[in-house]
Design an enzyme around this catalytic site. Structure first.
Site: not given
Length: 618
Positions: A318, A512, A516
């Site tokens: 991400d 994080d 996610d």
């Protein structure tokens, strides 16, 4: 501890008193049962459910055989060996259980996203109800600071929405009448009236929670080596020992005369075959690897994830908060009718009372504004445009391009990527400030180290817009990137990337945010950035980087491979020595002392080797 003390007492009694063998057996049975009650119970339960061949069964048969050897003609009692081996096995079980870390609470952490109440308009009045009581097409009201409970379309109001919980996008999104309002987002300013378009059960926030639940069920689990090995090793050893006791006397034609001799060899065979060196040293090796990782700021939730980490062939990141800082800061100042300091000075003063993240970035870039004697009056926030205020004797407008157009300022776009804040003084364009989410200092090194470790593909996913994602991908030499994704999109992409893996390589996902969590659970290995990460992401992940440094991903892989090498060394040591002594036992050459060395001696050597896993260095 109690079993060890009782064993010491039994040994003292044996060497102090002269007792018949059956009385010595009663003495040693006490520490044996204290140490082995759990193992014996597991073996019995395995027999009852048809799963007899496991390490508990083999340990039980081997130690019972050691207890029985003393009653064979010409054989010495081996009671101490039986208790000692069972005691070692229990220590190994305790270490393995601790290293695995079985408690997972990812779904409970995700429940913080679930709104408890919704303010619905009925018969002209606002009524607070449970979100699942709101029908499709009803109007709900969301005040500043509240989380949007149900998906819908904005009918009245202007505001900025914090969408980071869902999209991972760091920049708040301005919304107005006619725009979509997604559940799970936080309304930052202004009151919104929203017409619902989905029932609560099908809203975005509930789909995210459902993704975590289903992804956790589908999570691929890597079995520990001990369990896999025991499925083959245990039945082979048991049948081999049985054959060794029965077949030679039958073949030689003197079953009654030779049975005692070959039964004695079979029992030695079982003692040698105790998997103590494996069941203790291999989990201890993994535990040492977990300890080494912990000292380097990496939390690995179980030994099975060390095994998985060593086989990582692709890493999917991400972007926001993982490869980038996840916080706004001023990255460039482009003045046109004044110097940089004055432009920052005016912007910081105008945004002095705003709670918007962009305002905080401007104030941080010019902290002196908080202590000077400038007078700010007539501050006015213009929805969807920016803020206008009097700074001393000047009217200063700070906002977007639409604001510049509304006051007739001759403005222009900026060539840099980021959020562009334009400033006008008394209607004249004075320049602009670029605010962005900067790349972490060690992100480039992290990608380089991963590729040096043989990771074939690095992919970046983001809810941000394409230009900013592409810029970061170019800076870091990312192999593949995808932008403007929702949580379901990320999960689908990770699934497709995972299905494309070959040569038994695994895929790791690094994230994080709360958004996610479903993807962390879906990947072969989920890695969360711990210090800034959400609770849900941390609980859903298998590995947590405590200091948010992406270079720790390469460190974790290096530790995992180092640990697995030591574990494999212990496996081959244990199997090699045991196979050699087993062959000697089969032909009548091996003694019980050899059996003790093949079991306890090899265990000590393997444990000493396992301790090396705790001393990993960069």
């Amino acid at each position: 501890m109690a079993a060890a003390l009782l064993l010491a007492v039994a040994v003292t009694i044996e060497h102090t008193l002269t007792l018949p063998t059956w009385q010595l057996l009663l003495v040693y049975l006490i520490p044996y049962l204290v140490a082995g009650a759990g193992t014996l119970k597991e073996a019995a339960e395995g027999l009852l459910r048809g799963d007899a061949f496991n390490e508990h069964f083999l340990m039980s048969i081997a130690t019972i055989g050691a207890l029985a050897i003393g009653f064979m003609p010409g054989a010495e009692p081996e009671f101490t060996e039986a208790v000692f081996v069972m005691l070692f096995f229990q220590v190994g079980e305790m270490i393995e259980g601790y290293a695995e870390g079985r408690s997972r609470r990812s779904i409970e952490a995700m429940m913080s996203l679930r709104p408890d109440r919704a303010r619905v308009v009925r018969e002209g009045e606002e009524v607070e109800v449970s979100p699942d009581e709101v029908g499709v097409g009803e109007a709900i009201v969301v005040c500043a600071g509240e989380r949007i409970p149900i998906d819908g379309i904005i009918e009245e109001g202007h505001s900025s929405l914090n969408t980071s919980a869902l999209t991972g996008e760091s920049l708040p999104r301005d919304v107005a009448e006619g725009d979509e309002a997604v559940s799970g987002c936080i309304n930052l300013s202004g009151e919104l009236r929203i017409r619902t378009t989905q029932p609560f059960a099908e809203s975005t926030v509930m789909r995210v929670i459902d993704l975590v639940a289903k992804s956790s069920e589908r999570k691929s689990k890597s079995e520990t080596f001990i369990t896999r090995f025991a499925r083959v090793y245990t039945p082979v050893v048991v049948y081999a020992a049985l054959a060794l006791a029965l077949l030679p006397p039958l073949i030689m034609g003197d079953f009654a005369g030779l049975f005692a001799t070959w039964l004695h060899r079979a029992l030695i065979f079982l003692v040698v075959s105790c998997p103590c060196a494996l069941v203790l040293s291999v989990p201890l090796t993994f535990f040492g690897g977990i300890g080494a990782a912990s000292r380097n700021g990496i939390l690995i939730k179980g030994g099975n994830y060390i095994d998985a980490l060593s086989h990582v062939g692709a890493v999917v990141f991400d972007k926001t908060g993982t490869l980038t800082q996840g916080t706004f800061s001023v990255v460039a100042v482009h003045p046109e009718r004044c110097d940089e300091r004055r432009l920052l000075h005016l912007a910081a003063h105008v945004e002095h009372h705003s709670s918007h993240p962009i305002a905080a970035a401007l104030r941080e870039a010019f902290p002196e504004a908080a202590g000077d004697d400038c007078i700010i009056t007539q501050a006015e926030e213009l929805a969807g445009l920016g803020i206008r205020a009097r700074v001393g004797d000047e009217t200063v407008c700070v906002g977007n391009g639409k604001m510049m157009e509304s006051i007739g300022a001759d403005w222009h776009e900026c060539h840099e990527t980021g959020t562009i804040i334009h400033i006008a003084i008394d209607g004249t364009y004075a320049g602009h400030i670029v605010i962005g989410d900067s790349v972490k200092p060690d992100s480039e090194e992290a990608i380089r180290r991963l590729k040096g470790l043989g990771v074939s593909r690095c992919v970046m996913l983001s809810g941000d817009r394409a230009p900013s994602v592409e810029k970061v991908a170019r800076m870091l030499d990312i192999d593949e990137w995808h932008a403007e994704l929702m949580p379901a999109d990320k999960s689908a992409l990770v699934e497709s990337q995972r299905n494309a893996m070959t040569d038994e390589k695994l895929l790791a996902f690094v994230g994080d945010g709360i958004n996610d969590a479903p993807t962390l659970a879906r990947a072969d290995i989920g890695i969360a950035m711990g210090a800034m990460g959400s609770d849900a992401a941390i609980e859903a992940a298998d590995i947590v980087l405590m200091d948010d440094k992406p270079t720790k991903i390469a460190t974790a892989i290096s530790i995992a491979r180092h640990t697995l090498r030591i574990a494999n060394q212990n496996v081959w040591l244990a199997i090699g020595v045991k196979m050699a002594v087993l062959l000697l036992a089969a032909v009548g050459i091996a003694t019980m002392w050899m059996a003790v060395f093949a079991d306890v001696g090899v265990t000590v050597l393997a444990v000493l080797n396992a301790l090396r896993a705790m001393r990993w260095h960069e």
